[in-house]
Design a protein around this motif. Structure first.
Motif, PDB file in Angstrom:
ATOM      1  N   ARG A   2       0.783  -1.065   0.004  1.00 41.01           N
ATOM      2  CA  ARG A   2       0.087  -0.034  -0.064  1.00 41.01           C
ATOM      3  C   ARG A   2       0.768   1.285   0.058  1.00 41.01           C
ATOM      4  O   ARG A   2       1.795   1.318   0.352  1.00 41.01           O
ATOM      5  N   LEU A   3       0.268   2.281  -0.393  1.00 39.42           N
ATOM      6  CA  LEU A   3       1.247   3.606  -0.448  1.00 39.42           C
ATOM      7  C   LEU A   3       0.716   4.150   1.031  1.00 39.42           C
ATOM      8  O   LEU A   3      -0.280   4.855   1.189  1.00 39.42           O
ATOM      9  N   VAL A   4       1.586   4.243   1.879  1.00 40.04           N
ATOM     10  CA  VAL A   4       1.791   4.874   2.931  1.00 40.04           C
ATOM     11  C   VAL A   4       3.105   5.423   3.514  1.00 40.04           C
ATOM     12  O   VAL A   4       3.886   4.738   3.056  1.00 40.04           O
ATOM     13  N   ARG A   5       3.121   6.394   4.118  1.00 37.41           N
ATOM     14  CA  ARG A   5       4.500   7.008   4.489  1.00 37.41           C
ATOM     15  C   ARG A   5       5.010   6.562   5.782  1.00 37.41           C
ATOM     16  O   ARG A   5       4.278   6.384   6.767  1.00 37.41           O
ATOM     17  N   PRO A   6       5.936   5.678   5.652  1.00 37.92           N
ATOM     18  CA  PRO A   6       6.361   4.846   6.828  1.00 37.92           C
ATOM     19  C   PRO A   6       7.154   5.785   7.976  1.00 37.92           C
ATOM     20  O   PRO A   6       7.791   6.796   7.725  1.00 37.92           O
ATOM     21  N   HIS A   7       7.128   5.319   9.076  1.00 34.87           N
ATOM     22  CA  HIS A   7       7.914   6.104  10.182  1.00 34.87           C
ATOM     23  C   HIS A   7       9.233   5.707  10.238  1.00 34.87           C
ATOM     24  O   HIS A   7       9.833   6.851  10.421  1.00 34.87           O
ATOM     25  N   GLN A   8       9.858   4.657   9.800  1.00 32.86           N
ATOM     26  CA  GLN A   8      11.243   4.501   9.467  1.00 32.86           C
ATOM     27  C   GLN A   8      11.760   4.850   8.162  1.00 32.86           C
ATOM     28  O   GLN A   8      11.058   4.653   7.201  1.00 32.86           O
ATOM     29  N   GLY A   9      12.882   5.362   7.981  1.00 40.59           N
ATOM     30  CA  GLY A   9      13.425   5.567   6.735  1.00 40.59           C
ATOM     31  C   GLY A   9      12.897   6.946   6.373  1.00 40.59           C
ATOM     32  O   GLY A   9      13.302   7.264   4.978  1.00 40.59           O
ATOM     33  N   ARG A  10      12.284   7.880   7.125  1.00 41.43           N
ATOM     34  CA  ARG A  10      11.887   9.235   6.558  1.00 41.43           C
ATOM     35  C   ARG A  10      13.137  10.022   6.512  1.00 41.43           C
ATOM     36  O   ARG A  10      13.923  10.059   7.511  1.00 41.43           O
ATOM     37  N   LEU A  11      13.184  10.970   5.591  1.00 40.53           N
ATOM     38  CA  LEU A  11      13.999  12.147   5.721  1.00 40.53           C
ATOM     39  C   LEU A  11      13.182  13.440   6.102  1.00 40.53           C
ATOM     40  O   LEU A  11      13.538  14.091   6.964  1.00 40.53           O
ATOM     41  N   ILE A  12      12.287  13.830   5.429  1.00 42.17           N
ATOM     42  CA  ILE A  12      11.378  14.907   5.703  1.00 42.17           C
ATOM     43  C   ILE A  12      10.138  14.444   5.962  1.00 42.17           C
ATOM     44  O   ILE A  12       9.582  14.592   7.293  1.00 42.17           O
TER      45      ILE A  12
ATOM     46  N   SER B  13       0.107   8.455   6.584  1.00 42.88           N
ATOM     47  CA  SER B  13       1.028   8.009   7.717  1.00 42.88           C
ATOM     48  C   SER B  13       0.675   6.682   8.218  1.00 42.88           C
ATOM     49  O   SER B  13      -0.460   6.314   8.366  1.00 42.88           O
ATOM     50  N   GLU B  14       1.860   6.014   8.217  1.00 42.20           N
ATOM     51  CA  GLU B  14       1.734   4.664   8.780  1.00 42.20           C
ATOM     52  C   GLU B  14       1.317   4.639  10.120  1.00 42.20           C
ATOM     53  O   GLU B  14       1.961   5.253  11.088  1.00 42.20           O
ATOM     54  N   SER B  15       0.321   3.887  10.396  1.00 44.08           N
ATOM     55  CA  SER B  15      -0.188   3.765  11.710  1.00 44.08           C
ATOM     56  C   SER B  15       0.527   2.913  12.778  1.00 44.08           C
ATOM     57  O   SER B  15       0.777   1.683  12.341  1.00 44.08           O
TER      58      SER B  15
END
Length: 60
Positions: free
Chosen positions: A3-13, A58-60
């Motif tokens: 799925r297209l979700v923004r992960p908590h780990q691996g983020r820069l911005i 965002s990833e829950s």
């Protein structure tokens, strides 16, 4: 594919590039390089990035 979700780990911005890379099963580094290059040469990708930041949950 994931799925297209923004992960908590691996983020820069905001995690948009990490979300796109996870979705298509590739490394995040080329996605980030393409995003920066598109911003430098075309300027439009910063707006696309901001819209995706708002639209991708965002990833829950």
């Amino acid at each position: 594919m994931n799925r297209l979700v923004r992960p908590h780990q691996g983020r820069l911005i905001a995690g948009v590039c990490a979300a796109v890379a996870d979705r298509f099963g590739c490394s995040v580094l080329p996605v980030r390089i393409l995003t920066v290059a598109a911003t430098v040469f075309f300027g439009l990708s910063i707006w696309i990035y901001l819209v995706l930041w708002i639209l991708i949950p965002s990833e829950s």
